[in-house]
Design a protein around this motif. Sequence first.
Motif, PDB file in Angstrom:
ATOM      1  N   SER A  39      -2.318  -1.872  -1.316  1.00 22.77           N
ATOM      2  CA  SER A  39      -1.895  -0.516  -1.679  1.00 22.77           C
ATOM      3  C   SER A  39      -0.752  -0.538  -2.689  1.00 22.77           C
ATOM      4  CB  SER A  39      -1.451   0.261  -0.433  1.00 22.77           C
ATOM      5  OG  SER A  39      -2.530   0.471   0.425  1.00 22.77           O
ATOM      6  N   ALA A  40       0.235  -1.376  -2.439  1.00 22.14           N
ATOM      7  CA  ALA A  40       1.378  -1.463  -3.355  1.00 22.14           C
ATOM      8  C   ALA A  40       0.943  -1.972  -4.722  1.00 22.14           C
ATOM      9  CB  ALA A  40       2.459  -2.364  -2.760  1.00 22.14           C
ATOM     10  N   TYR A  41       0.088  -2.980  -4.736  1.00 24.93           N
ATOM     11  CA  TYR A  41      -0.391  -3.558  -5.997  1.00 24.93           C
ATOM     12  C   TYR A  41      -1.149  -2.507  -6.812  1.00 24.93           C
ATOM     13  CZ  TYR A  41      -2.779  -6.899  -9.094  1.00 24.93           C
ATOM     14  OH  TYR A  41      -3.249  -7.587 -10.178  1.00 24.93           O
ATOM     15  N   LEU A  42      -2.066  -1.817  -6.156  1.00 28.43           N
ATOM     16  CA  LEU A  42      -2.884  -0.840  -6.878  1.00 28.43           C
ATOM     17  C   LEU A  42      -2.066   0.377  -7.315  1.00 28.43           C
ATOM     18  CD1 LEU A  42      -6.178  -1.090  -4.833  1.00 28.43           C
ATOM     19  CD2 LEU A  42      -5.690  -2.050  -7.096  1.00 28.43           C
ATOM     20  N   GLN A  43      -1.123   0.791  -6.513  1.00 30.05           N
ATOM     21  CA  GLN A  43      -0.258   1.897  -6.925  1.00 30.05           C
ATOM     22  C   GLN A  43       0.628   1.494  -8.091  1.00 30.05           C
ATOM     23  OE1 GLN A  43       1.429   4.395  -3.668  1.00 30.05           O
ATOM     24  NE2 GLN A  43       0.213   3.029  -2.372  1.00 30.05           N
ATOM     25  N   ARG A  44       0.973   0.233  -8.165  1.00 29.45           N
ATOM     26  CA  ARG A  44       1.793  -0.256  -9.280  1.00 29.45           C
ATOM     27  C   ARG A  44       0.992  -0.303 -10.579  1.00 29.45           C
ATOM     28  NH1 ARG A  44       4.523  -6.205 -10.214  1.00 29.45           N
ATOM     29  NH2 ARG A  44       5.502  -5.628 -12.173  1.00 29.45           N
ATOM     30  N   TYR A  45      -0.214  -0.872 -10.509  1.00 30.37           N
ATOM     31  CA  TYR A  45      -0.979  -1.109 -11.722  1.00 30.37           C
ATOM     32  C   TYR A  45      -2.005  -0.023 -12.058  1.00 30.37           C
ATOM     33  CZ  TYR A  45       1.121  -5.682 -12.068  1.00 30.37           C
ATOM     34  OH  TYR A  45       2.030  -6.699 -12.206  1.00 30.37           O
ATOM     35  N   ALA A  46      -2.310   0.857 -11.121  1.00 27.89           N
ATOM     36  CA  ALA A  46      -3.311   1.897 -11.380  1.00 27.89           C
ATOM     37  C   ALA A  46      -2.942   3.197 -10.678  1.00 27.89           C
ATOM     38  CB  ALA A  46      -4.682   1.416 -10.929  1.00 27.89           C
ATOM     39  N   PRO A  47      -1.761   3.745 -10.985  1.00 32.55           N
ATOM     40  CA  PRO A  47      -1.334   4.949 -10.257  1.00 32.55           C
ATOM     41  C   PRO A  47      -2.272   6.141 -10.448  1.00 32.55           C
ATOM     42  CG  PRO A  47       0.137   4.498 -12.109  1.00 32.55           C
ATOM     43  CD  PRO A  47      -0.772   3.317 -11.969  1.00 32.55           C
ATOM     44  N   ALA A  48      -2.830   6.306 -11.634  1.00 28.08           N
ATOM     45  CA  ALA A  48      -3.735   7.439 -11.854  1.00 28.08           C
ATOM     46  C   ALA A  48      -5.029   7.260 -11.064  1.00 28.08           C
ATOM     47  CB  ALA A  48      -4.032   7.604 -13.343  1.00 28.08           C
TER      48      ALA A  48
ATOM     49  N   TRP B 291      -5.363   5.487  -8.383  1.00 29.06           N
ATOM     50  CA  TRP B 291      -4.984   5.623  -6.971  1.00 29.06           C
ATOM     51  C   TRP B 291      -4.935   7.096  -6.587  1.00 29.06           C
ATOM     52  CZ3 TRP B 291      -4.457   2.288  -2.997  1.00 29.06           C
ATOM     53  CH2 TRP B 291      -3.823   2.760  -1.841  1.00 29.06           C
ATOM     54  N   ALA B 292      -4.263   7.895  -7.395  1.00 27.72           N
ATOM     55  CA  ALA B 292      -4.120   9.327  -7.104  1.00 27.72           C
ATOM     56  C   ALA B 292      -5.470  10.044  -7.123  1.00 27.72           C
ATOM     57  CB  ALA B 292      -3.167   9.969  -8.106  1.00 27.72           C
ATOM     58  N   ALA B 293      -6.359   9.610  -8.003  1.00 24.89           N
ATOM     59  CA  ALA B 293      -7.669  10.246  -8.138  1.00 24.89           C
ATOM     60  C   ALA B 293      -8.694   9.705  -7.144  1.00 24.89           C
ATOM     61  CB  ALA B 293      -8.186  10.049  -9.565  1.00 24.89           C
ATOM     62  N   GLY B 294      -8.362   8.630  -6.455  1.00 29.49           N
ATOM     63  CA  GLY B 294      -9.324   8.019  -5.545  1.00 29.49           C
ATOM     64  C   GLY B 294     -10.476   7.344  -6.278  1.00 29.49           C
TER      65      GLY B 294
END
Length: 78
Positions: free
Chosen positions: A31-40, A42-45
């Motif tokens: 979760s931390a890795y993906l939120q760091r490198y792909a926040p958009a 992540w937010a969009a699912g």
Amino acid sequence: MQIHRGYHADSRVAGDYSRVADLDYSKRVVSAYLQRYAPAAWAAGDVVTLARIHNGGPKGATKPATVAYGDKVARLTK
């Protein structure tokens, strides 16, 4: 979850690498890795983009080598 040492370090989650064997800890790392490198994404699912980045690194969504993995995840999440 096939978390390598570099992935773990990039996640910036506190704790020793040996803890990735624990599912709850691994979920925090991913979760931390993906939120760091792909926040958009992540937010969009956007699971395909997230899967490709998980598989191929920070620029994994642009790598042809991750297309098959993204497609597999897409099929599994339908």
